[in-house]
Design a protein around this motif. Structure first.
Motif, PDB file in Angstrom:
ATOM      1  N   LYS A 226       0.856  -1.191   0.000  1.00  0.00           N
ATOM      2  CA  LYS A 226       0.000   0.000   0.000  1.00  0.00           C
ATOM      3  C   LYS A 226       0.888   1.236   0.000  1.00  0.00           C
ATOM      4  O   LYS A 226       1.931   1.265   0.653  1.00  0.00           O
ATOM      5  N   ALA A 227       0.462   2.260  -0.724  1.00  0.00           N
ATOM      6  CA  ALA A 227       1.233   3.503  -0.815  1.00  0.00           C
ATOM      7  C   ALA A 227       0.898   4.390   0.376  1.00  0.00           C
ATOM      8  O   ALA A 227      -0.132   5.066   0.402  1.00  0.00           O
ATOM      9  N   ALA A 228       1.759   4.393   1.373  1.00  0.00           N
ATOM     10  CA  ALA A 228       1.537   5.216   2.564  1.00  0.00           C
ATOM     11  C   ALA A 228       1.953   6.651   2.280  1.00  0.00           C
ATOM     12  O   ALA A 228       2.980   6.904   1.642  1.00  0.00           O
ATOM     13  N   ILE A 229       1.147   7.583   2.759  1.00  0.00           N
ATOM     14  CA  ILE A 229       1.433   9.001   2.551  1.00  0.00           C
ATOM     15  C   ILE A 229       2.410   9.476   3.625  1.00  0.00           C
ATOM     16  O   ILE A 229       2.101   9.455   4.818  1.00  0.00           O
ATOM     17  N   TYR A 448      -3.402   5.891   3.420  1.00  0.00           N
ATOM     18  CA  TYR A 448      -2.845   5.329   2.192  1.00  0.00           C
ATOM     19  C   TYR A 448      -3.429   6.052   0.983  1.00  0.00           C
ATOM     20  O   TYR A 448      -4.632   6.310   0.925  1.00  0.00           O
ATOM     21  N   TYR A 449      -2.581   6.338   0.036  1.00  0.00           N
ATOM     22  CA  TYR A 449      -2.967   7.138  -1.120  1.00  0.00           C
ATOM     23  C   TYR A 449      -4.038   6.438  -1.949  1.00  0.00           C
ATOM     24  O   TYR A 449      -3.887   5.293  -2.368  1.00  0.00           O
ATOM     25  N   ASN A 450      -5.162   7.131  -2.145  1.00  0.00           N
ATOM     26  CA  ASN A 450      -6.278   6.620  -2.957  1.00  0.00           C
ATOM     27  C   ASN A 450      -6.771   5.248  -2.486  1.00  0.00           C
ATOM     28  O   ASN A 450      -7.163   4.408  -3.280  1.00  0.00           O
ATOM     29  N   ASN A 451      -6.698   5.003  -1.174  1.00  0.00           N
ATOM     30  CA  ASN A 451      -7.130   3.706  -0.644  1.00  0.00           C
ATOM     31  C   ASN A 451      -7.880   3.939   0.668  1.00  0.00           C
ATOM     32  O   ASN A 451      -7.353   3.714   1.762  1.00  0.00           O
TER      33      ASN A 451
END
Length: 632
Positions: A226-229, A448-451
């Motif tokens: 997952k893309a964490a901000i 998380y980005y867009n999640n």
């Protein structure tokens, strides 16, 4: 007659009294935490007010300040760069990205790179023009790689020539809308020939500390990463607190071989170094055989670790000087090892073997709104991931809590009458939570980005009062009555066997104390006709699994662990390999899925505890279990 007490008597008494008071309250350590946290918090607010949240400004300040401009900032593979030289290159990289690829402020650009000087120039080059990097794990391939690039919603992927083979034709086809640029040596020469341009401040303007600075991915141990901000506030707080807490000394050099695509090396390594205008040396990747050579080459005084890295270094044979024949393990200038995940069973051994004075252990996560620290020079806080005295504990009691969790459902245990969660007592394991603003959780946790689904899964509501909000760390910890916090397990790693909860961390610790075991990764496996999960340990041995060694291990676990916690199975591996992440953390998901079923694993690698000894586990043994005839 005078009643005055002679100074020679009073002074030692006062000192002894203060020492006792400090020992009981850890006042000096609280003061260290306070003077690290408060100035950093104020600095974050000031940078936000001035619109200078972007760490590019910090690099620029160091490059233009006469006291730091000529200080060496970066060392890598025989090359070194001062702050002024780094700043010049950063401007060139930023201008090249803008002119040749039209990268605009707020654009996200994916970077797929090994550690290098180029990594840092690109990273800060993007920040210089107001763009945001997405740090890709360079070990990824196939669909996982394409998932990470797509999750960043980027139209540009920059690739290190050393990892270009990971970007296969299938990946390129799947990323048909993404421009893929490999930074060849020829292209880098073009970058350095680009005129350095400092674009206006409005291109870098950020109005809130919660705004995204970069995307950093989770390890994806139980699913896709997952893309964490990573917010600007986190970059400032993480780097600022650590730089003050570590207590940098004149001439210090920070060395890391941890991947820069991870927040530990990026924020607590690179940005921490810039905060205090010092020097960082980076290794391309971790190598147990090259690590200390690079530390000595760079005259490093602070090294960064993750726990398993320390285990690998301890497992390496002693370094002997070929001329004098002397052991040179302590022939280094390191005074502090800084990192996370150093296990209690090797903590003291690592310090002693390599002559390190202090361990700076921390607990944090890229997406988490909290951190803990333990700067330890003695055995009092050995193995603790954080510690504090009564004063800091009083402050943090309003922001952190440890609650009971059901190990079967992995959900908090709630009072049947009130529906509220229950705090555990001192010294008892429970999940660590951090309070969030109930009205707008994104103030502290950007997620998380867009999640949105993954983000909301980390937020727990109605914990102690209606409508309150808390961040779930997913980690169980033990916070004792002396202010020490010990890691217990990941939620889901603790398993039940024979109606008892088994801590994989506790069992791993015990197994790691046996001289024949180099590394142990403990987890629970499902068995036919048995409730719960039986303990299994994937182990790397220092030698061969002969009868004497296996009998000795069985005796060790039988003596040191209660019956329910003793691993029923051992799976012998030549190395952890795919059972660890790129940051050397143990993964259990695939091991749990494979279990000990001989159709999924090589039965020759599995031993089981039978009659008080570990003996080879055969296919006929599996059939007995499958037929429900085995009593474990």
């Amino acid at each position: 007659m005078s009643s005055a007490v002679p100074l020679s008597v009073a002074a030692p008494a006062v000192i002894a009294g203060l020492s006792y008071l400090n020992a009981k309250t850890s006042f000096w350590y609280d003061w260290l935490l306070v003077r690290s946290v408060i100035p950093t918090g104020l600095a974050t607010q000031l940078r936000e007010m001035r619109g200078r949240l972007n760490a590019f400004y910090l690099l620029e300040d160091r490059a233009k300040n006469s006291s730091t401009s000529s200080v060496t900032f970066l060392k890598f593979e025989g090359r070194s760069y001062t702050y002024a030289q780094t700043y010049d290159r950063v401007l060139r990289y930023g201008a090249w990205l803008r002119k040749n690829y039209g990268v605009k402020p707020k654009d996200i650009v994916a970077m797929n790179f090994e550690n290098s000087d180029t990594f840092i120039f690109l990273w800060f080059g993007l920040w210089a023009i107001g763009a945001k990097p997405a740090f890709i794990n360079f070990n990824l391939t196939g669909s996982v790689l394409t998932h990470c690039v797509k999750a960043a919603t980027t139209s540009l992927l920059l690739v290190d020539p050393n990892v270009v083979d990971k970007v296969s034709e299938d990946v390129r086809r799947d990323l048909d809308s993404v421009r893929i640029v490999v930074l060849t040596p020829e292209l880098e020469r073009d970058i350095l020939a680009t005129e350095p341009v400092r674009y206006p401040d409005e291109d870098r303007y950020e109005d809130r500390g919660q705004n995204m600075a970069a995307l950093i991915y989770t390890s994806g141990t139980t699913g896709l990463p997952k893309a964490a901000i990573m917010s600007w506030a986190k970059t400032i707080l993480g780097a600022g607190v650590v730089s003050r807490w570590l207590g940098w000394r004149p001439g210090d050099v920070f060395y890391t071989a941890m991947p820069l695509y991870h927040s530990s090396a990026a924020v607590m390594g690179v940005l921490n170094t810039i905060e205090c205008g010092k020097t960082i040396a980076i290794g391309r990747k971790f190598s147990a055989t090259k690590f200390w050579d690079e530390v000595r080459e760079h005259d490093a005084t602070i090294i960064q670790y993750v726990g398993e890295m320390c285990r690998y270094l301890l497992g390496a044979p002693p370094r002997i000087d070929p001329v004098t024949g002397k052991n040179i393990d302590k022939a280094n200038k390191v005074h502090t090892a800084f990192g996370n995940g150093l296990r209690p069973d090797i903590w003291a051994a690592f310090k002693d073997r390599f002559g390190i004075d202090a361990i700076g252990e921390f607990y944090a996560a890229t997406e988490a709104p909290l951190a803990m620290f333990n700067l330890s020079k003695n055995d009092h806080a050995l193995g603790a991931m954080g510690r504090n005295g009564w004063l800091y504990d009083l402050v943090m009691s309003f922001r952190m809590a440890v609650i009971e969790v059901d190990t079967e459902t992995n959900e908090p245990i709630r009072d049947p009458k009130t529906g509220r969660c229950r705090k555990v007592g001192a010294g008892e394991p429970g999940e660590l939570l951090h309070r969030l603003p109930a009205g707008d959780t994104s103030e502290r946790f950007q997620g998380y980005y867009n999640n949105a689904k993954a983000t909301s899964s980390k937020i727990l509501r109605d914990v102690f009062s209606k409508g309150d909000a808390w961040f779930r760390t997913g980690d169980t910890v033990i916070w004792d009555n002396e202010g020490r916090v010990f890691f217990s397990d990941r939620i889901g790693d603790t398993f039940r066997w024979k109606s008892e909860n088994v801590s994989t961390m506790e069992v791993s610790h015990v197994m790691g104390l046996h001289p024949a075991i180099h590394e142990a990764n403990v987890y629970g496996v499902e068995l036919p006709h048995h409730d719960g999960r039986a303990g299994c340990a994937a182990v790397v041995l220092n030698g061969q699994p002969d009868e004497i060694t296996m009998r000795s291990i069985a005796g060790h676990v039988t003596k040191a662990l209660p019956p329910y916690a003793r691993p029923v199975f051992l799976r012998i591996l030549p190395e952890m390999g795919e059972a660890t992440t790129a940051t050397l953390k143990h993964q259990k998901h695939s091991l749990r899925t494979e279990g000990v079923d001989p159709t999924k694993v090589d039965p020759a690698t599995v031993w089981w505890l039978k009659g008080g000894e570990y003996v080879p586990f055969t296919e006929s043994d599996w059939k007995v279990i499958s037929d429900g005839k085995a009593r474990l």
